[in-house]
Design a protein around this motif. Structure first.
Motif, PDB file in Angstrom:
ATOM      1  N   SER A  80       0.848  -1.192   0.000  1.00 13.75           N
ATOM      2  CA  SER A  80       0.000   0.000   0.000  1.00 13.75           C
ATOM      3  C   SER A  80       0.888   1.248   0.000  1.00 13.75           C
ATOM      4  O   SER A  80       2.075   1.188   0.357  1.00 13.75           O
ATOM      5  CB  SER A  80      -0.892   0.011   1.243  1.00 13.75           C
ATOM      6  OG  SER A  80      -0.091   0.226   2.402  1.00 13.75           O
ATOM      7  N   PRO A  81       0.337   2.388  -0.389  1.00 10.29           N
ATOM      8  CA  PRO A  81       1.105   3.634  -0.298  1.00 10.29           C
ATOM      9  C   PRO A  81       1.622   3.901   1.112  1.00 10.29           C
ATOM     10  O   PRO A  81       2.752   4.389   1.277  1.00 10.29           O
ATOM     11  CB  PRO A  81       0.095   4.695  -0.744  1.00 10.29           C
ATOM     12  CG  PRO A  81      -0.805   3.976  -1.690  1.00 10.29           C
ATOM     13  CD  PRO A  81      -0.952   2.592  -1.086  1.00 10.29           C
ATOM     14  N   ASN A 117      10.282   0.316 -10.292  1.00 11.21           N
ATOM     15  CA  ASN A 117       9.368  -0.042 -11.380  1.00 11.21           C
ATOM     16  C   ASN A 117       7.899   0.041 -10.976  1.00 11.21           C
ATOM     17  O   ASN A 117       7.029   0.351 -11.801  1.00 11.21           O
ATOM     18  CB  ASN A 117       9.684  -1.453 -11.874  1.00 11.21           C
ATOM     19  CG  ASN A 117      11.038  -1.549 -12.535  1.00 11.21           C
ATOM     20  OD1 ASN A 117      11.545  -0.574 -13.090  1.00 11.21           O
ATOM     21  ND2 ASN A 117      11.657  -2.724 -12.467  1.00 11.21           N
ATOM     22  N   MET A 118       7.611  -0.239  -9.722  1.00  9.81           N
ATOM     23  CA  MET A 118       6.221  -0.176  -9.257  1.00  9.81           C
ATOM     24  C   MET A 118       5.653   1.233  -9.352  1.00  9.81           C
ATOM     25  O   MET A 118       4.463   1.425  -9.594  1.00  9.81           O
ATOM     26  CB  MET A 118       6.129  -0.707  -7.822  1.00  9.81           C
ATOM     27  CG  MET A 118       6.264  -2.232  -7.725  1.00  9.81           C
ATOM     28  SD  MET A 118       6.778  -2.834  -6.084  1.00  9.81           S
ATOM     29  CE  MET A 118       5.463  -2.222  -5.036  1.00  9.81           C
ATOM     30  N   GLN A 122       2.007   2.605 -10.770  1.00  9.33           N
ATOM     31  CA  GLN A 122       1.094   2.999  -9.706  1.00  9.33           C
ATOM     32  C   GLN A 122       1.434   4.402  -9.205  1.00  9.33           C
ATOM     33  O   GLN A 122       2.307   4.568  -8.344  1.00  9.33           O
ATOM     34  CB  GLN A 122       1.172   1.998  -8.556  1.00  9.33           C
ATOM     35  CG  GLN A 122       0.840   0.568  -8.957  1.00  9.33           C
ATOM     36  CD  GLN A 122       0.933  -0.395  -7.791  1.00  9.33           C
ATOM     37  OE1 GLN A 122       0.184  -0.294  -6.821  1.00  9.33           O
ATOM     38  NE2 GLN A 122       1.862  -1.344  -7.876  1.00  9.33           N
ATOM     39  N   PRO A 123       0.754   5.421  -9.729  1.00  7.11           N
ATOM     40  CA  PRO A 123       1.036   6.798  -9.315  1.00  7.11           C
ATOM     41  C   PRO A 123       0.950   7.016  -7.807  1.00  7.11           C
ATOM     42  O   PRO A 123       1.693   7.838  -7.255  1.00  7.11           O
ATOM     43  CB  PRO A 123      -0.035   7.607 -10.054  1.00  7.11           C
ATOM     44  CG  PRO A 123      -0.401   6.772 -11.233  1.00  7.11           C
ATOM     45  CD  PRO A 123      -0.283   5.348 -10.777  1.00  7.11           C
ATOM     46  N   ALA A 124       0.063   6.274  -7.134  1.00  9.13           N
ATOM     47  CA  ALA A 124      -0.078   6.454  -5.684  1.00  9.13           C
ATOM     48  C   ALA A 124       1.201   6.071  -4.950  1.00  9.13           C
ATOM     49  O   ALA A 124       1.529   6.653  -3.910  1.00  9.13           O
ATOM     50  CB  ALA A 124      -1.254   5.626  -5.164  1.00  9.13           C
ATOM     51  N   LEU A 125       1.928   5.086  -5.487  1.00 13.20           N
ATOM     52  CA  LEU A 125       3.190   4.696  -4.853  1.00 13.20           C
ATOM     53  C   LEU A 125       4.263   5.743  -5.117  1.00 13.20           C
ATOM     54  O   LEU A 125       5.102   6.014  -4.243  1.00 13.20           O
ATOM     55  CB  LEU A 125       3.637   3.328  -5.360  1.00 13.20           C
ATOM     56  CG  LEU A 125       2.692   2.157  -5.074  1.00 13.20           C
ATOM     57  CD1 LEU A 125       3.351   0.833  -5.484  1.00 13.20           C
ATOM     58  CD2 LEU A 125       2.287   2.118  -3.602  1.00 13.20           C
ATOM     59  N   ARG A 147       7.710   9.190 -15.506  1.00 12.55           N
ATOM     60  CA  ARG A 147       6.852  10.368 -15.423  1.00 12.55           C
ATOM     61  C   ARG A 147       6.140  10.474 -14.082  1.00 12.55           C
ATOM     62  O   ARG A 147       5.998  11.567 -13.520  1.00 12.55           O
ATOM     63  CB  ARG A 147       5.822  10.337 -16.552  1.00 12.55           C
ATOM     64  CG  ARG A 147       6.423  10.458 -17.950  1.00 12.55           C
ATOM     65  CD  ARG A 147       5.326  10.541 -19.009  1.00 12.55           C
ATOM     66  NE  ARG A 147       5.873  10.492 -20.361  1.00 12.55           N
ATOM     67  CZ  ARG A 147       6.072   9.381 -21.048  1.00 12.55           C
ATOM     68  NH1 ARG A 147       5.754   8.206 -20.497  1.00 12.55           N
ATOM     69  NH2 ARG A 147       6.575   9.410 -22.269  1.00 12.55           N
ATOM     70  N   ASN A 148       5.627   9.345 -13.571  1.00 10.75           N
ATOM     71  CA  ASN A 148       4.900   9.393 -12.306  1.00 10.75           C
ATOM     72  C   ASN A 148       5.781   9.913 -11.179  1.00 10.75           C
ATOM     73  O   ASN A 148       5.359  10.760 -10.388  1.00 10.75           O
ATOM     74  CB  ASN A 148       4.386   7.995 -11.940  1.00 10.75           C
ATOM     75  CG  ASN A 148       3.206   7.569 -12.774  1.00 10.75           C
ATOM     76  OD1 ASN A 148       2.545   8.385 -13.399  1.00 10.75           O
ATOM     77  ND2 ASN A 148       2.940   6.273 -12.792  1.00 10.75           N
ATOM     78  N   MET A 149       7.004   9.404 -11.115  1.00  9.57           N
ATOM     79  CA  MET A 149       7.894   9.804 -10.035  1.00  9.57           C
ATOM     80  C   MET A 149       8.313  11.261 -10.179  1.00  9.57           C
ATOM     81  O   MET A 149       8.376  12.013  -9.194  1.00  9.57           O
ATOM     82  CB  MET A 149       9.125   8.885 -10.040  1.00  9.57           C
ATOM     83  CG  MET A 149       9.920   8.859  -8.742  1.00  9.57           C
ATOM     84  SD  MET A 149       9.048   8.060  -7.382  1.00  9.57           S
ATOM     85  CE  MET A 149       8.479   9.498  -6.489  1.00  9.57           C
ATOM     86  N   ALA A 150       8.586  11.669 -11.419  1.00 12.92           N
ATOM     87  CA  ALA A 150       8.978  13.057 -11.653  1.00 12.92           C
ATOM     88  C   ALA A 150       7.844  14.014 -11.284  1.00 12.92           C
ATOM     89  O   ALA A 150       8.072  15.044 -10.628  1.00 12.92           O
ATOM     90  CB  ALA A 150       9.375  13.244 -13.110  1.00 12.92           C
ATOM     91  N   GLN A 151       6.620  13.679 -11.687  1.00 14.01           N
ATOM     92  CA  GLN A 151       5.491  14.552 -11.395  1.00 14.01           C
ATOM     93  C   GLN A 151       5.220  14.611  -9.900  1.00 14.01           C
ATOM     94  O   GLN A 151       4.948  15.692  -9.343  1.00 14.01           O
ATOM     95  CB  GLN A 151       4.239  14.065 -12.124  1.00 14.01           C
ATOM     96  CG  GLN A 151       3.062  15.026 -12.018  1.00 14.01           C
ATOM     97  CD  GLN A 151       3.374  16.382 -12.612  1.00 14.01           C
ATOM     98  OE1 GLN A 151       3.809  16.475 -13.758  1.00 14.01           O
ATOM     99  NE2 GLN A 151       3.182  17.447 -11.832  1.00 14.01           N
TER     100      GLN A 151
END
Length: 250
Positions: A80-81, A117-118, A122-125, A147-151
């Protein structure tokens, strides 16, 4: 003069088991991503690696991973997050303790393996990782390549350092080729140098399917467990300098 940071994953030995050639690689890099005890490493190794990095003038980075030593943190887990947030805080805090004991402080955080990689899927992670780093120390840089991590990092106001890879091949969408697939690791140093030159000078990388994918090359990753890692580090550094590209931490 353009410049690039060279980072390396290291400090991944455990007890009598030795992984990588950390002491030999350190003179050729500017940032170290040090394992924090979950996917690899132990307290003695963490302290030894921190001391060696400081002696070489190399920036200290926490490299938190999943709690899976047997799988070296490369197997995805259902988390979970909230769980991801806690494991990042725990591991970054552990490495910061070693750094402070030696009169130094952390420079950056870079997630490891499957956790890395997760966050792609999964943007929530990704948001949980960014929140953990921000809550721990908002001055830390976050090394990212998706992109998710950068954002998520930018949304928190964290400094983002965009990462590219010298010894990994790329897919058409800019993600790394999974290690389970042939050709995921680049083992020919000349091929690695050619890839690095294009990323640093042209801002593109050629995918396994021949597509030129845009990338931002703030920091270049070398894997310490790659066979011939020391040769890769030395040769790539020499090639970048010969092209007029300065080697400097971000």
């Amino acid at each position: 003069m353009p410049s690039i940071d060279i980072n390396c994953d290291m400090g991944e030995s455990f007890g009598p088991w030795v992984m990588g050639q950390d002491l030999e690689i350190l003179p050729h890099v500017t940032s170290a991503n040090i394992a924090c005890g979950f996917h690899a490493s132990d307290p003695d190794t963490m302290l030894k690696t921190v001391r060696a990095a400081i002696a070489n003038g190399v920036a200290l980075g926490a490299h938190p991973g999943l709690p899976d030593r047997q799988g070296f943190g490369r197997r995805a887990m259902d988390m979970s997050p909230a769980e991801v947030y806690a494991l990042v805080i725990y591991q970054v805090g552990a490495l910061q303790g070693f750094a402070r004991s030696q009169g130094a402080s952390l420079h950056h955080v870079k997630t490891h393996g499957a956790l890395y990689n997760m966050t792609v899927r999964q943007p929530a992670l990704a948001e949980a990782v960014a929140q953990a780093v921000f809550d721990f120390d908002p001055t830390l840089q976050l090394f990212v390549a998706n992109r998710n991590m950068a954002q998520a990092a930018r949304d928190k106001g964290l400094a983002v350092c965009s990462e590219v890879f010298a010894d990994r091949s790329y897919q058409d969408d800019g993600t790394l080729t999974p290690r389970s697939q042939p050709g995921a690791m680049i083992e020919d140093v000349e091929q690695a140098i050619a890839q690095v030159r294009r990323m640093a000078l042209e801002g593109v990388v050629r995918s396994v399917n021949g597509v030129d994918v845009p990338v931002t090359a703030d920091t270049l990753c070398l894997h310490g467990d790659q066979p011939g890692a020391v040769v890769f580090a030395r040769r790539i550094r020499e090639a970048l300098l010969a092209d007029g590209i300065a080697i400097a931490r971000t």
